[in-house]
Design a protein around this motif. Structure first.
Motif, PDB file in Angstrom:
ATOM      1  N   LYS A  55     -31.842 -32.641 -38.293  1.00  0.00           N
ATOM      2  CA  LYS A  55     -31.959 -32.486 -39.749  1.00  0.00           C
ATOM      3  C   LYS A  55     -33.254 -31.752 -40.069  1.00  0.00           C
ATOM      4  O   LYS A  55     -34.296 -32.041 -39.494  1.00  0.00           O
ATOM      5  CB  LYS A  55     -31.954 -33.855 -40.424  1.00  0.00           C
ATOM      6  CG  LYS A  55     -31.918 -33.795 -41.945  1.00  0.00           C
ATOM      7  CD  LYS A  55     -31.991 -35.182 -42.572  1.00  0.00           C
ATOM      8  CE  LYS A  55     -30.713 -35.934 -42.383  1.00  0.00           C
ATOM      9  NZ  LYS A  55     -30.712 -37.221 -43.134  1.00  0.00           N
ATOM     10  N   ILE A  56     -33.179 -30.805 -40.977  1.00  0.00           N
ATOM     11  CA  ILE A  56     -34.351 -30.060 -41.416  1.00  0.00           C
ATOM     12  C   ILE A  56     -34.948 -30.761 -42.633  1.00  0.00           C
ATOM     13  O   ILE A  56     -34.245 -31.065 -43.598  1.00  0.00           O
ATOM     14  CB  ILE A  56     -33.974 -28.607 -41.807  1.00  0.00           C
ATOM     15  CG1 ILE A  56     -33.294 -27.886 -40.650  1.00  0.00           C
ATOM     16  CG2 ILE A  56     -35.196 -27.845 -42.314  1.00  0.00           C
ATOM     17  CD1 ILE A  56     -34.163 -27.656 -39.452  1.00  0.00           C
ATOM     18  N   TRP A  57     -36.252 -31.007 -42.568  1.00  0.00           N
ATOM     19  CA  TRP A  57     -36.985 -31.574 -43.700  1.00  0.00           C
ATOM     20  C   TRP A  57     -37.924 -30.495 -44.219  1.00  0.00           C
ATOM     21  O   TRP A  57     -38.651 -29.878 -43.449  1.00  0.00           O
ATOM     22  CB  TRP A  57     -37.776 -32.807 -43.271  1.00  0.00           C
ATOM     23  CG  TRP A  57     -36.881 -33.953 -42.936  1.00  0.00           C
ATOM     24  CD1 TRP A  57     -36.345 -34.246 -41.704  1.00  0.00           C
ATOM     25  CD2 TRP A  57     -36.381 -34.941 -43.829  1.00  0.00           C
ATOM     26  NE1 TRP A  57     -35.549 -35.358 -41.793  1.00  0.00           N
ATOM     27  CE2 TRP A  57     -35.556 -35.814 -43.087  1.00  0.00           C
ATOM     28  CE3 TRP A  57     -36.556 -35.168 -45.199  1.00  0.00           C
ATOM     29  CZ2 TRP A  57     -34.907 -36.908 -43.662  1.00  0.00           C
ATOM     30  CZ3 TRP A  57     -35.917 -36.262 -45.764  1.00  0.00           C
ATOM     31  CH2 TRP A  57     -35.100 -37.108 -45.005  1.00  0.00           C
ATOM     32  N   ALA A  58     -37.878 -30.271 -45.522  1.00  0.00           N
ATOM     33  CA  ALA A  58     -38.723 -29.261 -46.159  1.00  0.00           C
ATOM     34  C   ALA A  58     -39.706 -29.936 -47.100  1.00  0.00           C
ATOM     35  O   ALA A  58     -39.303 -30.724 -47.957  1.00  0.00           O
ATOM     36  CB  ALA A  58     -37.870 -28.264 -46.939  1.00  0.00           C
ATOM     37  N   GLY A  59     -40.987 -29.649 -46.915  1.00  0.00           N
ATOM     38  CA  GLY A  59     -41.998 -30.091 -47.858  1.00  0.00           C
ATOM     39  C   GLY A  59     -42.115 -29.035 -48.941  1.00  0.00           C
ATOM     40  O   GLY A  59     -42.044 -27.834 -48.650  1.00  0.00           O
ATOM     41  N   THR A  60     -42.291 -29.468 -50.173  1.00  0.00           N
ATOM     42  CA  THR A  60     -42.361 -28.535 -51.300  1.00  0.00           C
ATOM     43  C   THR A  60     -43.489 -28.941 -52.245  1.00  0.00           C
ATOM     44  O   THR A  60     -44.172 -29.930 -52.029  1.00  0.00           O
ATOM     45  CB  THR A  60     -41.037 -28.508 -52.099  1.00  0.00           C
ATOM     46  OG1 THR A  60     -40.955 -29.677 -52.937  1.00  0.00           O
ATOM     47  CG2 THR A  60     -39.813 -28.446 -51.191  1.00  0.00           C
TER      48      THR A  60
END
Length: 194
Positions: A39-44
């Motif tokens: 799973k890809i986790w993106a911080g924003t």
């Protein structure tokens, strides 16, 4: 690719954009982490998001590839102490550790637990983090480096945080760390874990 305007994925034929309007926590992407399950986790600039991309995006492109992309997002509305996410890593238990402009957070997939200066870290502005052999979480802050004893945390975790100050060591100029402010995601370890 993380951009100032969402995530841009190249599927071999064209770029597909994933934006806040598609469910991302924010449009400015600050970091990525791929967990053990892929799973890809993106911080924003608006929190953090998990992004699941179905293989059909690459294998059988259609008119609207975004239908094959699933996004779940978390922010201060879900308990995160600050929406500006600077870095994400995963520990040996599969929990995410997120550093923000207001401390760090532990996310077990359901619950967010925040840690700030009140809990013993040296600064709320945490720019980078890295895991050392599932035992220690190193934090790069604007006031030096902290080492958080995860093994001790998990062995004593009772919901109370009073004991945490004994699990966090600080390293600054007095300890020989020549820089004080650590830059965002400017941290690495060698093949032996140092």
């Amino acid at each position: 690719f993380g951009t100032e305007n969402g995530i841009s994925i190249y599927n071999g034929r064209k770029f597909i954009s994933i934006l806040k309007s598609d469910g991302l926590a924010g449009d400015k992407i600050t970091c990525f982490h791929k967990n053990r399950q892929g799973k890809i986790w993106a911080g924003t600039d608006g929190g953090f998001s998990s992004v699941l991309i179905d293989a059909q995006v690459f294998d059988k492109p259609g008119n609207d590839e975004t239908k094959n992309i699933s996004v779940s997002s978390y922010s201060s509305k879900d308990g995160l102490s600050d929406n500006t996410v600077n870095s994400i890593t995963e520990d040996g238990k599969g929990n995410l550790w997120i550093c923000t402009d207001n401390g760090i957070a532990n996310f077990d997939g359901e619950t967010i637990i925040n840690f700030t200066v009140r809990d013993g870290i040296s600064s709320n502005l945490v720019n980078s983090l890295i895991l050392e052999n599932d035992n220690y979480l190193w934090l790069g802050t604007n006031k030096g480096i902290d080492r958080f004893d995860l093994a001790g945390y998990y062995s004593k975790s009772t919901g109370e945080k009073a004991y945490l100050k004994n699990l966090i060591n600080h390293y600054g100029r007095e300890e020989g760390f020549t820089g004080v402010e650590c830059n965002r995601d400017a941290i690495c370890k060698d093949k032996t874990g140092n």
